[in-house]
Design a protein around this motif. Structure first.
Motif, PDB file in Angstrom:
ATOM      1  N   LYS A 184      25.545 -26.166  34.012  1.00 50.69           N
ATOM      2  CA  LYS A 184      26.891 -26.541  34.477  1.00 50.69           C
ATOM      3  C   LYS A 184      27.542 -25.378  35.228  1.00 50.69           C
ATOM      4  CE  LYS A 184      31.337 -28.309  32.787  1.00 50.69           C
ATOM      5  NZ  LYS A 184      32.127 -27.255  33.424  1.00 50.69           N
ATOM      6  N   GLU A 185      27.365 -24.142  34.738  1.00 48.95           N
ATOM      7  CA  GLU A 185      27.939 -22.988  35.417  1.00 48.95           C
ATOM      8  C   GLU A 185      27.321 -22.797  36.802  1.00 48.95           C
ATOM      9  OE1 GLU A 185      27.568 -19.568  32.997  1.00 48.95           O
ATOM     10  OE2 GLU A 185      29.160 -20.140  31.607  1.00 48.95           O
ATOM     11  N   GLU A 186      26.005 -22.990  36.902  1.00 50.60           N
ATOM     12  CA  GLU A 186      25.344 -22.854  38.202  1.00 50.60           C
ATOM     13  C   GLU A 186      25.843 -23.916  39.177  1.00 50.60           C
ATOM     14  OE1 GLU A 186      21.184 -23.004  37.517  1.00 50.60           O
ATOM     15  OE2 GLU A 186      21.084 -21.054  36.508  1.00 50.60           O
ATOM     16  N   ALA A 187      26.021 -25.154  38.687  1.00 51.40           N
ATOM     17  CA  ALA A 187      26.539 -26.225  39.554  1.00 51.40           C
ATOM     18  C   ALA A 187      27.970 -25.928  39.996  1.00 51.40           C
ATOM     19  CB  ALA A 187      26.467 -27.560  38.819  1.00 51.40           C
ATOM     20  N   ASP A 188      28.793 -25.403  39.078  1.00 53.44           N
ATOM     21  CA  ASP A 188      30.175 -25.056  39.430  1.00 53.44           C
ATOM     22  C   ASP A 188      30.215 -23.967  40.496  1.00 53.44           C
ATOM     23  OD1 ASP A 188      31.055 -26.909  37.626  1.00 53.44           O
ATOM     24  OD2 ASP A 188      31.483 -25.469  36.026  1.00 53.44           O
ATOM     25  N   GLY A 234      39.177 -19.746  45.055  1.00 48.21           N
ATOM     26  CA  GLY A 234      37.727 -19.922  45.051  1.00 48.21           C
ATOM     27  C   GLY A 234      36.989 -18.606  45.197  1.00 48.21           C
ATOM     28  N   TYR A 235      37.492 -17.725  46.101  1.00 49.13           N
ATOM     29  CA  TYR A 235      36.859 -16.422  46.271  1.00 49.13           C
ATOM     30  C   TYR A 235      36.905 -15.611  44.976  1.00 49.13           C
ATOM     31  CZ  TYR A 235      35.800 -16.210  51.275  1.00 49.13           C
ATOM     32  OH  TYR A 235      35.239 -16.391  52.504  1.00 49.13           O
ATOM     33  N   LYS A 236      38.056 -15.632  44.308  1.00 47.25           N
ATOM     34  CA  LYS A 236      38.181 -14.872  43.060  1.00 47.25           C
ATOM     35  C   LYS A 236      37.216 -15.393  41.991  1.00 47.25           C
ATOM     36  CE  LYS A 236      43.040 -13.564  43.723  1.00 47.25           C
ATOM     37  NZ  LYS A 236      44.428 -13.680  43.208  1.00 47.25           N
ATOM     38  N   GLU A 237      37.113 -16.700  41.865  1.00 51.22           N
ATOM     39  CA  GLU A 237      36.210 -17.280  40.859  1.00 51.22           C
ATOM     40  C   GLU A 237      34.747 -16.976  41.178  1.00 51.22           C
ATOM     41  OE1 GLU A 237      36.967 -21.388  40.232  1.00 51.22           O
ATOM     42  OE2 GLU A 237      39.119 -21.125  39.854  1.00 51.22           O
ATOM     43  N   ILE A 238      34.405 -17.009  42.467  1.00 48.87           N
ATOM     44  CA  ILE A 238      33.025 -16.685  42.859  1.00 48.87           C
ATOM     45  C   ILE A 238      32.696 -15.246  42.493  1.00 48.87           C
ATOM     46  CG2 ILE A 238      31.514 -16.322  44.850  1.00 48.87           C
ATOM     47  CD1 ILE A 238      32.845 -18.751  46.151  1.00 48.87           C
ATOM     48  N   ILE A 239      33.620 -14.322  42.762  1.00 52.47           N
ATOM     49  CA  ILE A 239      33.387 -12.908  42.437  1.00 52.47           C
ATOM     50  C   ILE A 239      33.195 -12.721  40.936  1.00 52.47           C
ATOM     51  CG2 ILE A 239      34.468 -10.634  42.407  1.00 52.47           C
ATOM     52  CD1 ILE A 239      35.760 -11.343  45.099  1.00 52.47           C
ATOM     53  N   LYS A 255      32.159 -14.936  38.708  1.00 50.89           N
ATOM     54  CA  LYS A 255      30.888 -15.530  38.270  1.00 50.89           C
ATOM     55  C   LYS A 255      29.695 -14.684  38.727  1.00 50.89           C
ATOM     56  CE  LYS A 255      32.595 -20.300  38.086  1.00 50.89           C
ATOM     57  NZ  LYS A 255      32.399 -20.470  36.636  1.00 50.89           N
ATOM     58  N   GLU A 256      29.796 -14.119  39.934  1.00 49.09           N
ATOM     59  CA  GLU A 256      28.702 -13.280  40.434  1.00 49.09           C
ATOM     60  C   GLU A 256      28.586 -11.986  39.629  1.00 49.09           C
ATOM     61  OE1 GLU A 256      26.440 -13.927  42.414  1.00 49.09           O
ATOM     62  OE2 GLU A 256      27.071 -15.570  43.717  1.00 49.09           O
ATOM     63  N   LYS A 257      29.702 -11.497  39.098  1.00 46.53           N
ATOM     64  CA  LYS A 257      29.651 -10.284  38.271  1.00 46.53           C
ATOM     65  C   LYS A 257      28.759 -10.503  37.050  1.00 46.53           C
ATOM     66  CE  LYS A 257      34.068  -8.049  39.360  1.00 46.53           C
ATOM     67  NZ  LYS A 257      35.406  -7.657  38.822  1.00 46.53           N
ATOM     68  N   ILE A 258      28.844 -11.680  36.454  1.00 45.42           N
ATOM     69  CA  ILE A 258      28.024 -11.993  35.286  1.00 45.42           C
ATOM     70  C   ILE A 258      26.551 -12.039  35.672  1.00 45.42           C
ATOM     71  CG2 ILE A 258      27.517 -13.765  33.561  1.00 45.42           C
ATOM     72  CD1 ILE A 258      30.448 -14.445  33.496  1.00 45.42           C
ATOM     73  N   VAL A 259      26.256 -12.578  36.845  1.00 44.68           N
ATOM     74  CA  VAL A 259      24.865 -12.610  37.323  1.00 44.68           C
ATOM     75  C   VAL A 259      24.325 -11.197  37.476  1.00 44.68           C
ATOM     76  CG1 VAL A 259      23.355 -13.315  39.218  1.00 44.68           C
ATOM     77  CG2 VAL A 259      25.203 -14.828  38.467  1.00 44.68           C
ATOM     78  N   ASN A 280      24.049  -4.280  43.884  1.00 45.00           N
ATOM     79  CA  ASN A 280      22.830  -4.333  44.694  1.00 45.00           C
ATOM     80  C   ASN A 280      21.795  -5.197  43.981  1.00 45.00           C
ATOM     81  OD1 ASN A 280      20.702  -3.897  46.375  1.00 45.00           O
ATOM     82  ND2 ASN A 280      20.914  -1.671  46.415  1.00 45.00           N
ATOM     83  N   THR A 281      21.942  -6.520  44.104  1.00 43.23           N
ATOM     84  CA  THR A 281      21.079  -7.426  43.353  1.00 43.23           C
ATOM     85  C   THR A 281      19.629  -7.337  43.805  1.00 43.23           C
ATOM     86  OG1 THR A 281      21.694  -9.187  44.884  1.00 43.23           O
ATOM     87  CG2 THR A 281      22.928  -9.029  42.832  1.00 43.23           C
ATOM     88  N   ARG A 282      19.383  -7.065  45.085  1.00 41.09           N
ATOM     89  CA  ARG A 282      17.998  -6.932  45.547  1.00 41.09           C
ATOM     90  C   ARG A 282      17.314  -5.755  44.869  1.00 41.09           C
ATOM     91  NH1 ARG A 282      15.975  -6.035  51.817  1.00 41.09           N
ATOM     92  NH2 ARG A 282      13.747  -5.958  51.332  1.00 41.09           N
ATOM     93  N   PHE A 283      18.070  -4.673  44.666  1.00 45.04           N
ATOM     94  CA  PHE A 283      17.537  -3.508  43.971  1.00 45.04           C
ATOM     95  C   PHE A 283      17.119  -3.867  42.549  1.00 45.04           C
ATOM     96  CE2 PHE A 283      18.541   0.068  41.121  1.00 45.04           C
ATOM     97  CZ  PHE A 283      17.633   1.002  41.594  1.00 45.04           C
ATOM     98  N   PHE A 284      18.003  -4.602  41.842  1.00 46.57           N
ATOM     99  CA  PHE A 284      17.692  -4.996  40.476  1.00 46.57           C
ATOM    100  C   PHE A 284      16.535  -5.990  40.438  1.00 46.57           C
ATOM    101  CE2 PHE A 284      22.262  -3.780  39.804  1.00 46.57           C
ATOM    102  CZ  PHE A 284      21.987  -2.680  39.025  1.00 46.57           C
ATOM    103  N   HIS A 285      16.486  -6.930  41.409  1.00 49.38           N
ATOM    104  CA  HIS A 285      15.369  -7.864  41.466  1.00 49.38           C
ATOM    105  C   HIS A 285      14.047  -7.119  41.605  1.00 49.38           C
ATOM    106  CE1 HIS A 285      16.820 -11.923  41.256  1.00 49.38           C
ATOM    107  NE2 HIS A 285      17.806 -11.672  42.100  1.00 49.38           N
ATOM    108  N   GLY A 286      14.048  -6.043  42.396  1.00 50.17           N
ATOM    109  CA  GLY A 286      12.827  -5.261  42.556  1.00 50.17           C
ATOM    110  C   GLY A 286      12.350  -4.670  41.250  1.00 50.17           C
ATOM    111  N   TYR A 287      13.270  -4.143  40.445  1.00 48.20           N
ATOM    112  CA  TYR A 287      12.890  -3.572  39.156  1.00 48.20           C
ATOM    113  C   TYR A 287      12.466  -4.642  38.171  1.00 48.20           C
ATOM    114  CZ  TYR A 287      13.777   1.375  39.730  1.00 48.20           C
ATOM    115  OH  TYR A 287      13.672   2.690  40.091  1.00 48.20           O
TER     116      TYR A 287
END
Length: 402
Positions: A235-239, A270-275, A277-281, A300-307
């Motif tokens: 549900k969170e991902e859909a939101d 909407g921008y505030k809510e997106i920010i 939610k992205e912080k939790i990711v 830097n999510t790409r950096f973390f994805h690499g690790y």
């Protein structure tokens, strides 16, 4: 490339239906093909290497390869007999040259290449006469390649006529079943987590000696959290996707007309809510990557994805040598691995006793241990560590009637 006596000689074969070579760069020590690989938009570079014997010639080869990589770019897959090792543990009964190893390690680092973990044999070169062994053959790939194809495995196969083992790079997804349960600290930032945790903790009923009772209670809480996660997270991902769609549509609208006050308010909210939610990711990615020095607020999510991908490659068991044959069946690998750990299983009458009267004292010591192990005594609330006595769940655990 032709051989010189018993040394050298490079041959490369490929399927034209999968890879098309558009440019070739060659010398006595390398054969580089630059082209397109079906399904990959970026150009792909296959570099076949045969390292020279001389220390100075090796250093010159590394510099030349770095220059070509910087000039051409693309996804690099470098392979071959590098005629050098990066550490003393990669030689047995053989002379180790620290200067060559240092130059080789500098080349790997400066070129942005990664030495992917190899399965199969520990060494790839065997000299039968004097029982000398070294790991001279390997694959070096760039981070972009691993981001695109994370399920890469490398295996050193048994040698036959040659004194070198053939090495095989494959990309395949092995289904080892559902992933193990893992608790993420970001869950405690969600509003409904407290209700789920308290309800699961207080509704458990059981009996037995203290250690098994606590184990059963934690399992009960875990099952409650798994059910909550299975219903809440989709549900969170859909939101989040819906919020992005709404903001994107308003961004398009603002290019052709003035937005109303209500639309501007929706866009800002909407921008505030997106920010948020992205912080939790990002928090979850940071915890998955297990980087202790991660700075709060780093997005830097790409950096973390690499690790994360690097940890998965390092920890994954791709194959096992069973009765002289390599097995890649996930079910058999899981069964054999489980049986191996059962060798260290303690029976009930030999188990260590877990008995104490003051559960609160235990929890305080537990917090101290976690902070001590984290290596950051100055910050008890360092990323990844929760100061339990300040947590809103602390009283629930301490005041539990059990």
């Amino acid at each position: 490339m032709n051989a010189t006596g018993r040394s050298g000689g490079l041959l490369k074969l490929w399927d034209n239906r999968l890879f098309s070579s558009n440019e070739v760069i060659s010398s006595h020590n390398f054969l580089i093909n630059i082209g397109t690989w079906n399904g990959i938009q970026e150009k792909v570079v296959f570099a076949n290497i045969y390292g020279p014997q001389s220390v100075t010639e090796k250093a010159a080869l590394w510099e030349k390869l770095k220059g070509i990589k910087q000039e051409k770019g693309g996804l690099w897959i470098t392979l071959g007999d590098f005629n050098v090792v990066w550490g003393l543990e990669e030689r047995f009964n053989s002379i180790f040259c620290s200067r060559s190893a240092r130059d080789f390690n500098c080349f790997i680092h400066e070129a942005g290449l990664i030495d992917v973990k190899m399965g199969g044999h520990k060494f790839t070169y065997f000299r039968n006469v004097e029982v000398k062994m070294s790991k001279l053959d390997r694959f070096l790939v760039c981070q972009n390649f691993l981001d695109l194809i994370p399920n890469v495995t490398i295996t050193a196969l048994p040698k036959e006529i040659s004194d070198h083992c053939p090495i095989l790079l494959t990309s395949s997804w092995c289904d080892f079943g559902p992933p193990l349960f893992k608790f993420f600290n970001s869950w405690m930032l969600r509003e409904d987590f407290e209700c789920v945790f308290i309800a699961s903790w207080n509704t458990f009923r059981g009996f037995g000696i203290p250690d098994l009772y606590l184990l059963a209670k934690l399992k009960w809480v875990k099952e409650g959290l798994k059910k909550w996660r299975a219903t809440t997270f989709p549900k969170e991902e859909a939101d989040l996707m819906n919020l992005k769609d709404v903001v994107h549509k308003l961004d398009i609208e603002v290019e052709s007309r003035m937005l109303s006050d209500e639309e501007i308010e929706i866009r800002c909210r909407g921008y505030k809510e997106i920010i948020e939610k992205e912080k939790i990711v990002v928090l979850d990615l940071r915890q998955k990557s297990r980087i202790k020095w991660a700075v709060e607020g780093d997005k830097n999510t790409r950096f973390f994805h690499g690790y994360v991908n690097k940890n998965n490659q390092k920890n994954r068991i791709n194959s096992l040598l069973l009765n002289g044959e390599w097995c890649t069946d996930p079910l058999i690998i899981k069964t054999v691995t489980t049986q191996n750990f059962h060798l260290y299983e303690q029976y009930l009458f030999n188990r260590s006793q877990f008995s104490f009267s003051d559960f609160q004292t235990f929890l305080n010591k537990f917090v101290y241990i976690r902070v001590y192990v984290s290596g950051d005594i100055r910050r008890v609330d360092a990323p990844g560590f929760v100061k339990l006595e300040h947590s809103k769940f602390y009283n629930v655990i301490v005041q539990s009637p059990e």
